[in-house]
Design a protein around this motif. Structure first.
Motif, PDB file in Angstrom:
ATOM      1  N   GLU A 122     -39.532-108.294 -23.163  1.00 20.51           N
ATOM      2  CA  GLU A 122     -38.911-108.386 -24.483  1.00 20.51           C
ATOM      3  C   GLU A 122     -39.745-107.666 -25.547  1.00 20.51           C
ATOM      4  OE1 GLU A 122     -36.075-109.823 -27.389  1.00 20.51           O
ATOM      5  OE2 GLU A 122     -36.094-109.237 -25.294  1.00 20.51           O
ATOM      6  N   HIS A 123     -41.059-107.876 -25.545  1.00 19.01           N
ATOM      7  CA  HIS A 123     -41.924-107.173 -26.500  1.00 19.01           C
ATOM      8  C   HIS A 123     -41.789-105.663 -26.347  1.00 19.01           C
ATOM      9  CE1 HIS A 123     -44.018-110.328 -28.560  1.00 19.01           C
ATOM     10  NE2 HIS A 123     -44.602-110.821 -27.478  1.00 19.01           N
ATOM     11  N   ASN A 124     -41.830-105.190 -25.107  1.00 21.05           N
ATOM     12  CA  ASN A 124     -41.757-103.754 -24.856  1.00 21.05           C
ATOM     13  C   ASN A 124     -40.446-103.172 -25.381  1.00 21.05           C
ATOM     14  OD1 ASN A 124     -42.812-101.296 -23.311  1.00 21.05           O
ATOM     15  ND2 ASN A 124     -40.782-101.563 -22.410  1.00 21.05           N
ATOM     16  N   GLU A 125     -39.342-103.887 -25.138  1.00 23.09           N
ATOM     17  CA  GLU A 125     -38.039-103.394 -25.576  1.00 23.09           C
ATOM     18  C   GLU A 125     -37.942-103.368 -27.099  1.00 23.09           C
ATOM     19  OE1 GLU A 125     -33.344-104.580 -24.960  1.00 23.09           O
ATOM     20  OE2 GLU A 125     -34.806-105.121 -23.423  1.00 23.09           O
ATOM     21  N   ARG A 126     -38.428-104.425 -27.741  1.00 26.33           N
ATOM     22  CA  ARG A 126     -38.354-104.478 -29.204  1.00 26.33           C
ATOM     23  C   ARG A 126     -39.242-103.404 -29.851  1.00 26.33           C
ATOM     24  NH1 ARG A 126     -36.464-109.261 -31.784  1.00 26.33           N
ATOM     25  NH2 ARG A 126     -35.585-110.780 -30.317  1.00 26.33           N
ATOM     26  N   LEU A 127     -40.431-103.220 -29.294  1.00 25.14           N
ATOM     27  CA  LEU A 127     -41.351-102.244 -29.870  1.00 25.14           C
ATOM     28  C   LEU A 127     -40.838-100.822 -29.705  1.00 25.14           C
ATOM     29  CD1 LEU A 127     -44.751-103.776 -28.761  1.00 25.14           C
ATOM     30  CD2 LEU A 127     -43.984-103.452 -31.117  1.00 25.14           C
ATOM     31  N   ARG A 128     -40.120-100.562 -28.623  1.00 24.46           N
ATOM     32  CA  ARG A 128     -39.557 -99.234 -28.435  1.00 24.46           C
ATOM     33  C   ARG A 128     -38.599 -98.875 -29.579  1.00 24.46           C
ATOM     34  NH1 ARG A 128     -39.152 -97.159 -23.477  1.00 24.46           N
ATOM     35  NH2 ARG A 128     -38.799 -99.223 -22.559  1.00 24.46           N
ATOM     36  N   GLY A 129     -37.842 -99.866 -30.029  1.00 24.04           N
ATOM     37  CA  GLY A 129     -36.888 -99.634 -31.107  1.00 24.04           C
ATOM     38  C   GLY A 129     -37.536 -99.575 -32.476  1.00 24.04           C
ATOM     39  N   ASP A 130     -38.617-100.348 -32.678  1.00 27.19           N
ATOM     40  CA  ASP A 130     -39.239-100.422 -34.015  1.00 27.19           C
ATOM     41  C   ASP A 130     -40.715-100.808 -33.858  1.00 27.19           C
ATOM     42  OD1 ASP A 130     -39.968-100.768 -36.626  1.00 27.19           O
ATOM     43  OD2 ASP A 130     -38.522-102.359 -37.075  1.00 27.19           O
ATOM     44  N   PRO A 131     -41.589 -99.841 -33.564  1.00 29.64           N
ATOM     45  CA  PRO A 131     -42.992-100.155 -33.297  1.00 29.64           C
ATOM     46  C   PRO A 131     -43.724-100.834 -34.455  1.00 29.64           C
ATOM     47  CG  PRO A 131     -42.473 -97.909 -32.616  1.00 29.64           C
ATOM     48  CD  PRO A 131     -41.303 -98.411 -33.398  1.00 29.64           C
ATOM     49  N   ILE A 132     -43.267-100.588 -35.677  1.00 28.97           N
ATOM     50  CA  ILE A 132     -43.939-101.192 -36.834  1.00 28.97           C
ATOM     51  C   ILE A 132     -43.343-102.558 -37.143  1.00 28.97           C
ATOM     52  CG2 ILE A 132     -44.590-100.888 -39.252  1.00 28.97           C
ATOM     53  CD1 ILE A 132     -45.738 -98.789 -37.283  1.00 28.97           C
ATOM     54  N   GLY A 133     -42.046-102.607 -37.328  1.00 28.98           N
ATOM     55  CA  GLY A 133     -41.404-103.859 -37.726  1.00 28.98           C
ATOM     56  C   GLY A 133     -41.467-104.941 -36.668  1.00 28.98           C
ATOM     57  N   GLU A 134     -41.522-104.543 -35.387  1.00 28.62           N
ATOM     58  CA  GLU A 134     -41.551-105.532 -34.304  1.00 28.62           C
ATOM     59  C   GLU A 134     -42.965-105.817 -33.805  1.00 28.62           C
ATOM     60  OE1 GLU A 134     -39.300-107.435 -33.133  1.00 28.62           O
ATOM     61  OE2 GLU A 134     -37.537-106.605 -34.143  1.00 28.62           O
ATOM     62  N   TRP A 135     -43.973-105.397 -34.563  1.00 31.82           N
ATOM     63  CA  TRP A 135     -45.357-105.700 -34.181  1.00 31.82           C
ATOM     64  C   TRP A 135     -45.657-107.168 -34.531  1.00 31.82           C
ATOM     65  CZ3 TRP A 135     -48.140-102.673 -31.128  1.00 31.82           C
ATOM     66  CH2 TRP A 135     -49.480-103.000 -30.920  1.00 31.82           C
ATOM     67  N   MET A 136     -44.978-108.048 -33.757  1.00 35.31           N
ATOM     68  CA  MET A 136     -45.066-109.499 -33.982  1.00 35.31           C
ATOM     69  C   MET A 136     -45.213-110.191 -32.640  1.00 35.31           C
ATOM     70  SD  MET A 136     -42.070-110.045 -36.844  1.00 35.31           S
ATOM     71  CE  MET A 136     -40.809-109.195 -35.896  1.00 35.31           C
ATOM     72  N   PHE A 137     -45.946-111.301 -32.626  1.00 35.59           N
ATOM     73  CA  PHE A 137     -46.231-111.968 -31.354  1.00 35.59           C
ATOM     74  C   PHE A 137     -45.247-113.073 -30.998  1.00 35.59           C
ATOM     75  CE2 PHE A 137     -48.975-113.778 -34.685  1.00 35.59           C
ATOM     76  CZ  PHE A 137     -48.491-115.080 -34.717  1.00 35.59           C
ATOM     77  N   HIS A 138     -44.363-113.444 -31.907  1.00 36.63           N
ATOM     78  CA  HIS A 138     -43.594-114.670 -31.713  1.00 36.63           C
ATOM     79  C   HIS A 138     -42.123-114.448 -31.365  1.00 36.63           C
ATOM     80  CE1 HIS A 138     -42.915-113.509 -35.914  1.00 36.63           C
ATOM     81  NE2 HIS A 138     -41.716-114.060 -35.761  1.00 36.63           N
ATOM     82  N   THR A 139     -41.684-113.190 -31.202  1.00 41.61           N
ATOM     83  CA  THR A 139     -40.245-112.941 -31.073  1.00 41.61           C
ATOM     84  C   THR A 139     -39.616-113.335 -29.732  1.00 41.61           C
ATOM     85  OG1 THR A 139     -40.858-110.642 -30.634  1.00 41.61           O
ATOM     86  CG2 THR A 139     -40.082-111.181 -32.851  1.00 41.61           C
ATOM     87  N   PRO A 140     -40.276-113.181 -28.564  1.00 47.56           N
ATOM     88  CA  PRO A 140     -39.616-113.570 -27.306  1.00 47.56           C
ATOM     89  C   PRO A 140     -39.232-115.046 -27.304  1.00 47.56           C
ATOM     90  CG  PRO A 140     -41.505-112.176 -26.839  1.00 47.56           C
ATOM     91  CD  PRO A 140     -41.583-112.520 -28.299  1.00 47.56           C
ATOM     92  N   PRO A 141     -38.047-115.366 -26.791  1.00 52.61           N
ATOM     93  CA  PRO A 141     -37.507-116.721 -26.954  1.00 52.61           C
ATOM     94  C   PRO A 141     -38.080-117.778 -26.017  1.00 52.61           C
ATOM     95  CG  PRO A 141     -35.931-115.336 -25.793  1.00 52.61           C
ATOM     96  CD  PRO A 141     -37.051-114.438 -26.224  1.00 52.61           C
ATOM     97  N   ILE A 142     -38.706-117.399 -24.907  1.00 58.47           N
ATOM     98  CA  ILE A 142     -39.154-118.451 -23.979  1.00 58.47           C
ATOM     99  C   ILE A 142     -40.613-118.289 -23.564  1.00 58.47           C
ATOM    100  CG2 ILE A 142     -36.905-119.083 -23.043  1.00 58.47           C
ATOM    101  CD1 ILE A 142     -37.406-117.233 -20.699  1.00 58.47           C
ATOM    102  N   LYS A 143     -41.444-117.848 -24.469  1.00 62.94           N
ATOM    103  CA  LYS A 143     -42.869-117.765 -24.162  1.00 62.94           C
ATOM    104  C   LYS A 143     -43.435-119.160 -23.883  1.00 62.94           C
ATOM    105  CE  LYS A 143     -45.236-113.768 -26.087  1.00 62.94           C
ATOM    106  NZ  LYS A 143     -46.191-113.321 -27.110  1.00 62.94           N
ATOM    107  N   ARG A 144     -44.272-119.246 -22.863  1.00 65.56           N
ATOM    108  CA  ARG A 144     -44.914-120.529 -22.555  1.00 65.56           C
ATOM    109  C   ARG A 144     -46.112-120.316 -21.645  1.00 65.56           C
ATOM    110  NH1 ARG A 144     -39.616-122.899 -19.770  1.00 65.56           N
ATOM    111  NH2 ARG A 144     -39.003-122.270 -21.861  1.00 65.56           N
ATOM    112  N   ARG A 145     -47.017-121.270 -21.718  1.00 65.05           N
ATOM    113  CA  ARG A 145     -48.171-121.269 -20.823  1.00 65.05           C
ATOM    114  C   ARG A 145     -47.764-121.850 -19.475  1.00 65.05           C
ATOM    115  NH1 ARG A 145     -53.480-124.280 -22.940  1.00 65.05           N
ATOM    116  NH2 ARG A 145     -53.615-122.360 -24.181  1.00 65.05           N
ATOM    117  N   LEU A 146     -48.225-121.217 -18.381  1.00 66.56           N
ATOM    118  CA  LEU A 146     -47.868-121.676 -17.042  1.00 66.56           C
ATOM    119  C   LEU A 146     -48.789-122.774 -16.531  1.00 66.56           C
ATOM    120  CD1 LEU A 146     -47.019-118.287 -15.285  1.00 66.56           C
ATOM    121  CD2 LEU A 146     -45.434-119.994 -16.208  1.00 66.56           C
ATOM    122  N   LEU A 147     -50.013-122.801 -17.006  1.00 68.19           N
ATOM    123  CA  LEU A 147     -50.991-123.772 -16.513  1.00 68.19           C
ATOM    124  C   LEU A 147     -50.456-125.199 -16.595  1.00 68.19           C
ATOM    125  CD1 LEU A 147     -53.931-124.302 -15.550  1.00 68.19           C
ATOM    126  CD2 LEU A 147     -54.529-124.576 -17.984  1.00 68.19           C
ATOM    127  N   GLY A 148     -50.460-125.885 -15.454  1.00 71.34           N
ATOM    128  CA  GLY A 148     -50.047-127.280 -15.415  1.00 71.34           C
ATOM    129  C   GLY A 148     -48.559-127.504 -15.233  1.00 71.34           C
TER     130      GLY A 148
END
Length: 337
Positions: A122-148
């Motif tokens: 998701e990050h890669n796809e968004r940045l391809r369209g707008d490298p400046i405006g999409e330089w954000m860490f929170h946009t993907p909808p299902i980010k999560r830590r796998l540990l545990g």
């Protein structure tokens, strides 16, 4: 001795001839649509072993031409295009090559999971369209830590086990469901075990499918099965497309019963463009965008895995024809009858 490869996907059979040695003849036809009509009756009738890829279904008409056949090798894992019972009635073993891409598929399953849970795709796809405006860490909808978190492996064969071991290295709690494994194997592996599919689905944050396609597993992951899945789970399928009902996955994603899906295999390949899930994925419908990753039945593939497949498929035939050693027979139950 003569080995026929009727649907080879490569321009030459030098690798196969190298493995077989000088006392074997390798006949091959380069795969192209309509190749069945170009394979001569003499090719069918004179072969002692058949090494098949997935392109040509072995029909009764073809089987009737195999006057000298002693072995059939499916150059791959699945054997849907081979009549196991029919060859068994002829006394002909059918073998597959189940281990050529074990590591590749396991890595792909984990890759799909990481692509979703770390937002990599998701990050890669968004940045391809707008490298400046999409330089954000929170946009993907299902980010999560796998540990545990818990991963449920459906089918703990070679690939399922390899996937489980990689998941364990990421700190995931590994469970599995496989009614064909002997009691206690979970103790040696250090995994948890569910004794029903429903139990596994209900308790897993991630479900990864690694079963062969059989009458029992076809449409195994349907709407009823997904009604048991833990809310917010992620589904990964690098096994067989027909084990998972795509319509049911679409509905489970829409209702948020599933948070995401990573699919390398589908019921129909290439996909039907008018299927609601494929359509929503392609048009980036806001409710689905970033929650599905598709790959084109490519989990098995690497340059190394293809070399291994080509070598092992021929070696399986050579070992049987030369020495009588039978490996990975998939129609033993019909041979006995």
């Amino acid at each position: 001795m003569r080995i026929l490869i009727p649907d080879l996907g490569y321009d030459d059979a030098d690798l196969e001839r190298e493995v077989a040695g000088p006392d074997f003849t390798i006949d091959f036809y380069r795969w192209q649509p309509g190749i069945e009509a170009k394979i001569t009756d003499e090719s069918w009738r004179s072969c002692h072993a058949l090494a098949l890829y997935e392109k040509i279904p072995v029909t009764p008409a073809i089987m009737a031409k195999l006057d000298n056949i002693k072995l059939v090798v499916r150059a791959g894992v699945g054997f849907d295009n081979v009549d196991l019972k029919g060859f068994g009635a002829m006394g002909i073993p059918v073998c597959n090559v189940p281990d050529y891409g074990t590591m590749d598929v396991a890595e792909h399953a984990i890759g799909l999971l990481l692509g979703l849970t770390r937002g990599i795709v998701e990050h890669n796809e968004r940045l391809r369209g707008d490298p400046i405006g999409e330089w954000m860490f929170h946009t993907p909808p299902i980010k999560r830590r796998l540990l545990g978190r818990r991963i449920g492996i459906v089918g703990l064969g070679r690939i399922g086990t390899a996937t489980a071991m990689r998941a364990k290295a990421f700190g995931l709690d590994v469970w599995f469901y496989d009614p064909y494994l002997r009691p206690g194997i979970e103790l040696g592996l250090g995994f948890g075990r569910a004794f029903s599919l429903e139990e596994l689905l209900a308790g897993s944050d991630v479900v990864s499918i690694h079963t062969p396609l059989t009458a029992e597993t076809r449409n195994m992951i349907d709407a009823k099965a997904l009604s048991h899945v833990k809310k917010g789970a992620i589904l990964i399928n690098t096994g067989r497309g027909e084990t998972v009902v795509l319509e049911a996955v679409y509905e489970a994603l829409k209702s948020r019963q599933l948070d995401g899906a990573g699919l390398d295999v589908l019921e129909i390949e290439p996909p039907q463009l008018n299927h609601p899930l494929i359509k929503a994925w392609r048009t980036k419908e806001p409710w689905l965008h970033g929650r599905v990753v598709l790959t084109p039945h490519s989990a098995f593939h690497s340059p190394e895995s293809i070399v291994t497949l080509r070598k092992k498929s021929v070696k399986t035939a050579v070992d049987f024809l030369r020495d009588g050693n039978l490996y990975n027979c998939v129609n033993a139950e019909f041979l006995k009858k």
